[in-house]
Design an enzyme around this catalytic site. Structure first.
Site, PDB file in Angstrom:
ATOM      1  N   ASN A  32       0.738  -1.316   0.132  1.00  0.00           N
ATOM      2  CA  ASN A  32       0.041   0.032  -0.302  1.00  0.00           C
ATOM      3  C   ASN A  32       0.848   1.205  -0.063  1.00  0.00           C
ATOM      4  OD1 ASN A  32       1.051   0.195   2.676  1.00  0.00           O
ATOM      5  ND2 ASN A  32      -0.935   0.235   3.745  1.00  0.00           N
ATOM      6  N   THR A  35       4.724   2.781   4.029  1.00  0.00           N
ATOM      7  CA  THR A  35       5.968   3.152   4.282  1.00  0.00           C
ATOM      8  C   THR A  35       6.828   2.504   3.377  1.00  0.00           C
ATOM      9  OG1 THR A  35       6.219   0.947   5.893  1.00  0.00           O
ATOM     10  CG2 THR A  35       5.267   2.607   7.484  1.00  0.00           C
ATOM     11  N   ALA A  74       3.639  -7.595   5.434  1.00  0.00           N
ATOM     12  CA  ALA A  74       2.566  -6.202   5.237  1.00  0.00           C
ATOM     13  C   ALA A  74       2.149  -6.099   6.202  1.00  0.00           C
ATOM     14  CB  ALA A  74       1.690  -6.588   4.235  1.00  0.00           C
ATOM     15  N   SER A  77       5.378  -1.951  12.034  1.00  0.00           N
ATOM     16  CA  SER A  77       5.974  -2.481  12.930  1.00  0.00           C
ATOM     17  C   SER A  77       7.132  -1.527  13.640  1.00  0.00           C
ATOM     18  CB  SER A  77       7.465  -3.480  11.945  1.00  0.00           C
ATOM     19  OG  SER A  77       7.987  -2.593  10.728  1.00  0.00           O
ATOM     20  N   ASN A  92      -4.112  -3.697  11.164  1.00  0.00           N
ATOM     21  CA  ASN A  92      -3.794  -3.189  10.046  1.00  0.00           C
ATOM     22  C   ASN A  92      -3.240  -4.867   9.143  1.00  0.00           C
ATOM     23  OD1 ASN A  92      -2.206  -2.565   7.374  1.00  0.00           O
ATOM     24  ND2 ASN A  92      -0.522  -2.224   8.772  1.00  0.00           N
ATOM     25  N   SER A 117       8.475 -11.768  14.965  1.00  0.00           N
ATOM     26  CA  SER A 117       9.348 -11.144  15.845  1.00  0.00           C
ATOM     27  C   SER A 117       9.689 -11.687  16.675  1.00  0.00           C
ATOM     28  CB  SER A 117       8.726  -9.403  15.935  1.00  0.00           C
ATOM     29  OG  SER A 117       9.446  -9.132  16.911  1.00  0.00           O
ATOM     30  N   TYR A 141       2.356  -4.306  19.476  1.00  0.00           N
ATOM     31  CA  TYR A 141       2.908  -5.170  18.113  1.00  0.00           C
ATOM     32  C   TYR A 141       3.288  -5.835  17.900  1.00  0.00           C
ATOM     33  CZ  TYR A 141       7.111  -5.713  15.239  1.00  0.00           C
ATOM     34  OH  TYR A 141       8.387  -6.934  14.251  1.00  0.00           O
ATOM     35  N   LYS A 145       1.330  -9.437  16.095  1.00  0.00           N
ATOM     36  CA  LYS A 145       2.303 -10.390  15.309  1.00  0.00           C
ATOM     37  C   LYS A 145       2.004 -12.043  16.271  1.00  0.00           C
ATOM     38  CE  LYS A 145       4.855  -8.264  12.206  1.00  0.00           C
ATOM     39  NZ  LYS A 145       5.874  -8.600  11.218  1.00  0.00           N
ATOM     40  N   PHE A 169      14.813 -11.702  14.938  1.00  0.00           N
ATOM     41  CA  PHE A 169      15.792 -10.419  15.828  1.00  0.00           C
ATOM     42  C   PHE A 169      15.622  -9.039  15.607  1.00  0.00           C
ATOM     43  CE2 PHE A 169      15.630 -13.005  19.616  1.00  0.00           C
ATOM     44  CZ  PHE A 169      14.820 -13.930  19.581  1.00  0.00           C
TER      45      PHE A 169
END
Ligand code: UDP
Length: 330
Positions: A32, A35, A74, A77, A92, A117, A141, A145, A169
């Site tokens: 999109n 970023t 996507a 983050s 999102n 993550s 965040y 995930k 990491f």
């Protein structure tokens, strides 16, 4: 058949597309551009500027291309941003995963490699962290995930979808020839911020705390080169192609480096002096995050090629020097 790279215009996604092309795979990108950068994806790669939460856009992508597998980057983050806008991260990231999985089920696409993550673990009770350690995220965040992983788990138990989740990491570096690299705005990651000093964009790097219980008082992290990370995704894709079961893997080098050690490595990589200021701790930073990566090495056959920090930072330096303003304004 094609590999759909969701978020292929971002930092890691664009290096993924580059590696897929090198291995004669056919990437198709959806991004999109919130970023990501259009310029980070080569002109000859099919590109859809669309949001993965837009099921109509996904219908178009999945009907216009023969998609064999999805590699999914996507997502929002930034830990700090997630503490200010938790609902943005849930919508999102988590809802985005839901819409993507719905499309995969609808179009019988049965393989997904997911960019997860270390934030899924939260504050580690011990290092190195193994995949079976408790997952107690300390921010939205990391929680998003983890929820995305759980969504894949349940969907894979009921539908014909298998997944590999790769828990990264710290990621650093750029393509060896410097044609793509890291370009966040604003920048918050250590390596590009250190390099802003020799680039004369800032006078000094602020170390966020030197009173941690570590060998030199600064935080220790496990840095992996972005191209090694992309290679792990290809190995994960091949693992799924060989009909192996869904699984979760850490991606790290198993070696931790302190903020001070990274600055020293950057001095060597750039040949420049780098001025340091000692600042306060950044809220939410654990003292040490180091991955046990034996599982990825054993099961996927993955081994990072870049192991010393100077060589990782050198590639980032090549990119930043040749693109001081990132992608847009060369
Ligand atoms: N860091 C720092 N100064 C900066 C940026 C980061 O001292 O200007 C430290 C940060 O506290 C952490 C490490 O560098 O210990 C890596 O931070 P980064 O944001 O790159 O990644 P994170 O570990 O938060 O995912």
């Amino acid at each position: 058949m094609a590999i759909l790279v969701c978020g292929g215009a971002g930092y890691i996604g664009s290096h993924m597309v580059d590696e897929l092309l090198k291995r004669k795979e056919v990437p198709v990108v959806i991004d999109n551009l919130r970023t990501g950068h259009r310029e980070a994806v080569p002109e000859n790669v099919k590109f859809y500027q669309a949001d993965i939460r837009d099921s109509k856009a996904l219908d178009k992508v999945f009907t216009e291309n023969k998609i064999e597998a999805v590699i999914h980057f996507a997502a929002c983050s930034l830990v700090g941003e997630s503490m200010e806008k938790p609902l943005l991260y849930l919508n999102n990231n988590v809802y985005g995963m839901q819409v993507l999985l719905e499309a995969m089920v609808k179009y019988n696409v049965d393989k997904i490699v997911f960019s997860s993550s270390a934030a899924t673990y939260g504050e580690p009770q011990k290092v190195p962290i193994v995949e079976t350690d408790p997952t107690e995220p300390t921010n939205p965040y990391g929680e998003s995930k983890l929820m995305m992983e759980k969504m894949m788990k349940w969907v894979s138990l009921i539908h014909k979808v298998r997944y590999v989740s790769l828990r990264y990491f710290n990621v650093a570096g750029a393509a060896e020839d410097g044609h793509i690299g890291e370009a966040h705005s604003p920048e918050s990651h250590l390596v590009p911020i250190i390099l802003q000093v020799p680039l004369k964009k800032r006078a000094a790097i602020t170390i966020y705390g030197e009173d941690y219980p570590t060998r030199d008082g600064t935080c220790i992290r496990d840095y992996v080169h972005v191209v090694d990370l992309a290679d792990a995704h290809i190995k994960a894709l091949n693992y799924l192609r060989e009909n192996n079961k869904s699984d979760i893997f850490n991606l790290g080098s198993g070696n931790g480096f302190s903020v001070r050690e990274m600055i020293e490595a950057a001095k060597k990589a750039t040949g420049e002096d780098i001025k340091v200021i000692i600042g306060k701790r950044r809220p939410g930073d654990p003292a040490q995050l180091v991955a046990a990566s034996e599982k990825a090495q054993k099961v996927l056959g993955w081994k990072p090629h870049y192991t010393d920090m100077e060589s990782i930072i050198k590639t980032a330096w090549t990119w930043h020097k040749s693109h001081p303003k990132g992608f847009n304004k060369l």
